[in-house]
Design an enzyme around this catalytic site. Structure first.
Site, short mmCIF file in Angstrom:
data_model
loop_
_atom_site.label_atom_id
_atom_site.label_comp_id
_atom_site.label_asym_id
_atom_site.label_seq_id
_atom_site.Cartn_x
_atom_site.Cartn_y
_atom_site.Cartn_z
N ARG A 243 -114.43 -43.44 -51.58
CA ARG A 243 -115.54 -43.16 -50.50
C ARG A 243 -116.11 -42.39 -50.55
O ARG A 243 -116.60 -41.26 -51.40
CB ARG A 243 -114.53 -41.99 -49.29
CG ARG A 243 -112.64 -43.03 -49.61
CD ARG A 243 -113.92 -44.02 -48.12
NE ARG A 243 -112.67 -45.21 -47.30
CZ ARG A 243 -112.07 -46.15 -47.90
NH1 ARG A 243 -112.91 -46.45 -49.21
NH2 ARG A 243 -111.40 -46.67 -47.42
N GLU A 272 -122.38 -45.31 -43.55
CA GLU A 272 -122.33 -47.43 -43.86
C GLU A 272 -122.85 -47.40 -42.35
O GLU A 272 -121.93 -47.74 -41.36
CB GLU A 272 -120.79 -46.92 -44.42
CG GLU A 272 -120.99 -46.85 -45.81
CD GLU A 272 -119.48 -47.36 -46.22
OE1 GLU A 272 -118.67 -47.49 -45.77
OE2 GLU A 272 -119.61 -46.24 -47.41
N HIS A 291 -120.28 -51.54 -50.08
CA HIS A 291 -118.67 -51.06 -49.62
C HIS A 291 -117.84 -52.52 -49.98
O HIS A 291 -117.31 -53.02 -48.48
CB HIS A 291 -118.94 -50.50 -47.95
CG HIS A 291 -116.95 -50.05 -48.74
ND1 HIS A 291 -116.60 -48.80 -47.45
CD2 HIS A 291 -116.46 -50.05 -48.74
CE1 HIS A 291 -115.95 -48.33 -47.62
NE2 HIS A 291 -115.50 -49.15 -49.28
#
Length: 305
Positions: A243, A272, A291
């Site tokens: 993360r 994000e 991601h």
């Protein structure tokens, strides 16, 4: 007799536009009215305006955030279905209080583990740099010197499920593996098959590659600091597939811009999707992926609800 109104369903953050093709919705077509959204909205007011009519929301893992304040403003919401059995973006406790069911599903395969090693290898072997130069028609052949993994030290911040699996693969490359986490003991490290580091500082000081595998919480937020980066070898790499907020992102940007370490491989970020003008997009010694650690075709096939 009057027909029963269809339940309204919102599928969120379908970046690849595959939600209606990978899953078979045909058996529900008479009961559901489905809308698919391909963008992520961070503004709560905008989310309320978009999601207020829906009874069911299908959420991708940790993309749209369902805080208590948002749940309070969605009076029609009865069910949130999410990919993954853990979704820190949803306030589970408040959802339960509101009578909103939250249901997760497992995926298939080892998507995140595969991506960890794809990112480590791409970063340490400068694959993106060499690919770009070849396609740009650069005259210099072999402009970088990749790091050989055999005999090098992989430092793991976190030696849980993913960390221990990462260690297993590292050993196949002939790497030495050292682990640390706030609650890791020497005995547990031995059980996981890794050497025990007495401190986080020891990991950063001696590792050739540092890879973080921690769950984000109040206690782990910004656990990787500028002081940690300053301990790293100038030839070392930093990898984050866990993360973004685990790391002081500003400190990481500074250490990369100043080339105090060889580079980084990142799949996760503070914000994000990563903003177009973000400094990380402009640094040449960092390998970026959007991601996609959790994302692959088999992981989108739900195996158990």
């Amino acid at each position: 007799p009057m027909s029963t109104p269809k339940l309204r369903v919102a599928i969120l953050d379908d970046y690849q536009r595959v939600a209606l093709t990978i899953a078979d919705w045909s058996s529900f077509q008479d009961q559901l009215s489905i809308d698919v959204f391909t963008d992520t909205i961070s503004s709560e007011d905008a989310l309320v305006q978009r999601l207020e009519p829906y009874t069911i929301i299908c959420a991708m893992r940790e993309r749209t955030k369902f805080r208590a304040s948002l749940l309070d403003r969605l009076p029609n919401l009865k069910l949130i279905a999410t990919t993954g059995m853990r979704n820190a973006a949803i306030d589970i406790t408040h959802a339960k209080y509101k009578g909103i069911i939250v249901s997760g599903a497992t995926g298939k395969g080892n998507s995140t583990l595969e991506h960890i090693w794809a990112l480590i290898l791409a970063t340490a072997r400068y694959l993106v740099t060499e690919d770009r130069k070849m396609k740009e028609g650069k005259t210099q052949w072999q402009s970088t010197l990749p790091m050989g993994l055999s005999g090098r030290t992989l430092g793991l911040i976190g030696v849980g499920g993913l960390g221990s699996q990462t260690a297993t693969i590292a050993k196949a490359f002939g790497m030495r593996v050292v682990g640390w986490s706030p609650h890791l003991t020497r005995e547990r490290a031995t059980q996981k098959g890794v050497e025990f580091a007495e401190s986080k500082e020891e990991i950063f000081r001696q590792s050739d590659i540092v890879s973080i595998h921690m769950v984000l919480s109040e206690s782990t937020q910004r656990m990787i600091t500028d002081a940690d980066f300053r301990l790293m070898k100038p030839t070392a790499f930093f990898i984050n597939t866990s993360r973004g907020p685990l790391v002081d992102e500003v400190a990481l940007i500074n250490v990369l811009q100043q080339r105090r370490i060889a580079g980084a491989g990142l799949d996760v970020y503070d914000v994000e999707p990563l903003p177009i003008d973000h400094p990380l997009r402009k640094i040449d010694n960092v390998t970026l992926s959007p991601h996609t650690g959790y994302v692959n075709d088999t992981n989108y096939e739900v195996s158990r609800a």
